[in-house]
Design a protein around this motif. Structure first.
Motif, PDB file in Angstrom:
ATOM      1  N   THR A  29     -18.057  -0.201   0.493  1.00  0.00           N
ATOM      2  CA  THR A  29     -18.333  -1.599   0.132  1.00  0.00           C
ATOM      3  C   THR A  29     -17.060  -2.368  -0.222  1.00  0.00           C
ATOM      4  O   THR A  29     -17.095  -3.585  -0.350  1.00  0.00           O
ATOM      5  CB  THR A  29     -19.306  -1.668  -1.061  1.00  0.00           C
ATOM      6  OG1 THR A  29     -18.698  -1.065  -2.214  1.00  0.00           O
ATOM      7  CG2 THR A  29     -20.611  -0.948  -0.742  1.00  0.00           C
ATOM      8  N   ASP A  30     -15.929  -1.669  -0.373  1.00  0.00           N
ATOM      9  CA  ASP A  30     -14.645  -2.280  -0.729  1.00  0.00           C
ATOM     10  C   ASP A  30     -13.640  -1.956   0.371  1.00  0.00           C
ATOM     11  O   ASP A  30     -13.006  -0.902   0.361  1.00  0.00           O
ATOM     12  CB  ASP A  30     -14.174  -1.735  -2.073  1.00  0.00           C
ATOM     13  CG  ASP A  30     -12.819  -2.287  -2.502  1.00  0.00           C
ATOM     14  OD1 ASP A  30     -12.309  -3.212  -1.836  1.00  0.00           O
ATOM     15  OD2 ASP A  30     -12.263  -1.778  -3.496  1.00  0.00           O
ATOM     16  N   THR A  31     -13.483  -2.865   1.320  1.00  0.00           N
ATOM     17  CA  THR A  31     -12.651  -2.599   2.488  1.00  0.00           C
ATOM     18  C   THR A  31     -11.217  -2.268   2.109  1.00  0.00           C
ATOM     19  O   THR A  31     -10.566  -1.437   2.758  1.00  0.00           O
ATOM     20  CB  THR A  31     -12.675  -3.800   3.453  1.00  0.00           C
ATOM     21  OG1 THR A  31     -14.026  -4.198   3.684  1.00  0.00           O
ATOM     22  CG2 THR A  31     -12.040  -3.429   4.786  1.00  0.00           C
ATOM     23  N   THR A  32     -10.707  -2.895   1.058  1.00  0.00           N
ATOM     24  CA  THR A  32      -9.314  -2.638   0.664  1.00  0.00           C
ATOM     25  C   THR A  32      -9.105  -1.187   0.229  1.00  0.00           C
ATOM     26  O   THR A  32      -7.992  -0.676   0.318  1.00  0.00           O
ATOM     27  CB  THR A  32      -8.885  -3.581  -0.473  1.00  0.00           C
ATOM     28  OG1 THR A  32      -9.741  -3.379  -1.615  1.00  0.00           O
ATOM     29  CG2 THR A  32      -8.960  -5.038  -0.035  1.00  0.00           C
ATOM     30  N   SER A  33     -10.164  -0.527  -0.213  1.00  0.00           N
ATOM     31  CA  SER A  33     -10.036   0.869  -0.648  1.00  0.00           C
ATOM     32  C   SER A  33      -9.983   1.837   0.522  1.00  0.00           C
ATOM     33  O   SER A  33      -9.791   3.039   0.322  1.00  0.00           O
ATOM     34  CB  SER A  33     -11.214   1.239  -1.563  1.00  0.00           C
ATOM     35  OG  SER A  33     -12.411   1.434  -0.813  1.00  0.00           O
ATOM     36  N   LEU A  34     -10.141   1.325   1.750  1.00  0.00           N
ATOM     37  CA  LEU A  34     -10.243   2.184   2.926  1.00  0.00           C
ATOM     38  C   LEU A  34      -8.961   2.255   3.741  1.00  0.00           C
ATOM     39  O   LEU A  34      -8.869   3.054   4.677  1.00  0.00           O
ATOM     40  CB  LEU A  34     -11.371   1.678   3.843  1.00  0.00           C
ATOM     41  CG  LEU A  34     -12.742   1.485   3.205  1.00  0.00           C
ATOM     42  CD1 LEU A  34     -13.715   0.890   4.227  1.00  0.00           C
ATOM     43  CD2 LEU A  34     -13.274   2.801   2.667  1.00  0.00           C
ATOM     44  N   GLU A  35      -7.969   1.429   3.413  1.00  0.00           N
ATOM     45  CA  GLU A  35      -6.795   1.301   4.272  1.00  0.00           C
ATOM     46  C   GLU A  35      -6.063   2.621   4.452  1.00  0.00           C
ATOM     47  O   GLU A  35      -5.719   3.008   5.576  1.00  0.00           O
ATOM     48  CB  GLU A  35      -5.870   0.228   3.707  1.00  0.00           C
ATOM     49  CG  GLU A  35      -6.481  -1.175   3.781  1.00  0.00           C
ATOM     50  CD  GLU A  35      -5.570  -2.251   3.233  1.00  0.00           C
ATOM     51  OE1 GLU A  35      -4.426  -1.915   2.845  1.00  0.00           O
ATOM     52  OE2 GLU A  35      -5.982  -3.428   3.197  1.00  0.00           O
ATOM     53  N   ALA A  36      -5.827   3.355   3.379  1.00  0.00           N
ATOM     54  CA  ALA A  36      -5.123   4.637   3.493  1.00  0.00           C
ATOM     55  C   ALA A  36      -5.959   5.660   4.247  1.00  0.00           C
ATOM     56  O   ALA A  36      -5.420   6.483   5.002  1.00  0.00           O
ATOM     57  CB  ALA A  36      -4.770   5.152   2.102  1.00  0.00           C
ATOM     58  N   ALA A  37      -7.262   5.615   4.073  1.00  0.00           N
ATOM     59  CA  ALA A  37      -8.143   6.580   4.730  1.00  0.00           C
ATOM     60  C   ALA A  37      -8.134   6.389   6.241  1.00  0.00           C
ATOM     61  O   ALA A  37      -8.177   7.354   7.021  1.00  0.00           O
ATOM     62  CB  ALA A  37      -9.564   6.439   4.194  1.00  0.00           C
ATOM     63  N   PHE A  38      -8.070   5.143   6.725  1.00  0.00           N
ATOM     64  CA  PHE A  38      -8.117   4.858   8.157  1.00  0.00           C
ATOM     65  C   PHE A  38      -6.772   5.096   8.850  1.00  0.00           C
ATOM     66  O   PHE A  38      -6.722   5.304  10.055  1.00  0.00           O
ATOM     67  CB  PHE A  38      -8.564   3.410   8.384  1.00  0.00           C
ATOM     68  CG  PHE A  38     -10.052   3.218   8.354  1.00  0.00           C
ATOM     69  CD1 PHE A  38     -10.743   2.894   9.509  1.00  0.00           C
ATOM     70  CD2 PHE A  38     -10.773   3.361   7.178  1.00  0.00           C
ATOM     71  CE1 PHE A  38     -12.119   2.710   9.497  1.00  0.00           C
ATOM     72  CE2 PHE A  38     -12.144   3.181   7.143  1.00  0.00           C
ATOM     73  CZ  PHE A  38     -12.824   2.860   8.307  1.00  0.00           C
ATOM     74  N   GLU A  39      -5.698   5.059   8.082  1.00  0.00           N
ATOM     75  CA  GLU A  39      -4.360   5.155   8.663  1.00  0.00           C
ATOM     76  C   GLU A  39      -4.158   6.484   9.393  1.00  0.00           C
ATOM     77  O   GLU A  39      -4.425   7.563   8.852  1.00  0.00           O
ATOM     78  CB  GLU A  39      -3.303   5.014   7.566  1.00  0.00           C
ATOM     79  CG  GLU A  39      -1.876   5.005   8.097  1.00  0.00           C
ATOM     80  CD  GLU A  39      -0.859   4.815   6.987  1.00  0.00           C
ATOM     81  OE1 GLU A  39       0.346   4.849   7.291  1.00  0.00           O
ATOM     82  OE2 GLU A  39      -1.275   4.647   5.818  1.00  0.00           O
ATOM     83  N   GLY A  40      -3.705   6.405  10.644  1.00  0.00           N
ATOM     84  CA  GLY A  40      -3.374   7.609  11.411  1.00  0.00           C
ATOM     85  C   GLY A  40      -4.546   8.322  12.054  1.00  0.00           C
ATOM     86  O   GLY A  40      -4.377   9.382  12.655  1.00  0.00           O
ATOM     87  N   MET A  41      -5.746   7.749  11.972  1.00  0.00           N
ATOM     88  CA  MET A  41      -6.924   8.393  12.542  1.00  0.00           C
ATOM     89  C   MET A  41      -7.140   7.956  13.992  1.00  0.00           C
ATOM     90  O   MET A  41      -6.865   6.820  14.365  1.00  0.00           O
ATOM     91  CB  MET A  41      -8.163   8.052  11.717  1.00  0.00           C
ATOM     92  CG  MET A  41      -8.143   8.576  10.293  1.00  0.00           C
ATOM     93  SD  MET A  41      -8.269  10.391  10.200  1.00  0.00           S
ATOM     94  CE  MET A  41      -6.549  10.851   9.890  1.00  0.00           C
TER      95      MET A  41
END
Length: 274
Positions: free
Chosen positions: A51-63
């Motif tokens: 629900t908080d897109t800003t909290s996902l940036e590190a998780a999506f990086e490099g995938m």
């Protein structure tokens, strides 16, 4: 491949994480509470809230790919920030996604349809794992009580994960929606007998009246809107509830698991309280 799994500690997510990890892929698991994730060694666990897109940036990086669920937060409501999530996925270089769909499309499916990402929607029938909601009653009273009596082609969560793993790691699944069922349509009474066989203990199916079903649902703490929905579902089931589809075998090449298998795997949850 480098694959992010959201909903990684859910019924499907856990199986998907394990299957991808065992197949040799680099798996990153997203969860709101990594300290309680209890996932296989070698799986990277990261903190994030859909629900908080800003909290996902590190998780999506490099995938390279991502498995998405369509709900989030403490209340489990439909995500309304699908456009932001999919834009982040595109910026991160993700080219393939699977989505565990629900009753109706959400902002996630809508955003994917307009994106450059190759997407696959999973549309499972009733989860076999829903039977775990009945475990407290079974343990204490050796009964399964409900109003619904119709047959349902319940599907094993590991088979849903198997379809997701195939779609994420092999070509030819982009732009497809896969309805998923188990190999047989069983009534609640039939599933109750299979639970009894798995536990080696008697379990009786009790067919409730509508009013008794309302009281049962209220006992779970559901509000009246959800209680009404439950009654509607029990008395007017989906037309395709008992339809058996070959999708799982066609996509994965493996035969779908039976409810008897699921019951044996989870029998410990249904055995009587000592």
């Amino acid at each position: 491949m480098h694959i992010l799994v959201t909903g990684a500690t859910g019924q499907v997510g856990r199986h998907l994480v394990s299957q991808l990890h065992e197949a040799g892929h680099t798996v990153r698991a997203l969860t709101r509470n990594p300290t309680r994730a209890d996932l296989p060694g070698g799986v990277e666990t990261v903190t994030g809230d859909l629900t908080d897109t800003t909290s996902l940036e590190a998780a999506f990086e490099g995938m390279d790919a991502v498995h998405l669920i369509t709900f989030g937060g403490g209340e489990g409501g439909d995500l309304t920030n699908g456009a932001e999530i999919i834009q982040l996925a595109e910026r991160s270089g993700i080219s393939r996604a699977t989505v565990l769909g629900g009753w109706s499309p959400t902002s996630i499916e809508e955003a994917l349809a307009a994106s450059s990402i190759s997407w696959t929607i999973l549309q499972p029938a009733e989860f076999m794992g829903n039977a775990l909601d009945l475990a407290p009653e079974v343990r204490t009273s050796r009964t399964v009580s409900m109003l619904a009596a119709y047959p349902s082609a319940v599907v094993h969560e590991a088979d849903i994960a198997g379809v997701a793993a195939t779609a994420l790691t092999t070509a030819g699944h982009g732009g497809k929606a896969y309805p998923l069922t188990g190999p047989e349509a069983l009534t609640p009474a039939q599933r109750t007998r299979l639970l009894a066989d798995a536990t080696g203990e008697p379990i009786e199916f009790v067919h409730l009246s509508e009013e008794a079903e309302r009281e049962r649902l209220r006992g779970y703490g559901y509000d009246e809107d959800y209680v009404d929905f439950g009654i509607q579902l029990a008395t007017n089931p989906p037309e395709a509830a008992d339809t058996i589809l070959p999708t799982i075998e066609e996509v994965t090449g493996g035969r779908p698991r039976t409810f008897a298998q699921w019951a044996n795997e989870h029998a410990v949850h249904f055995r009587a309280v000592p």
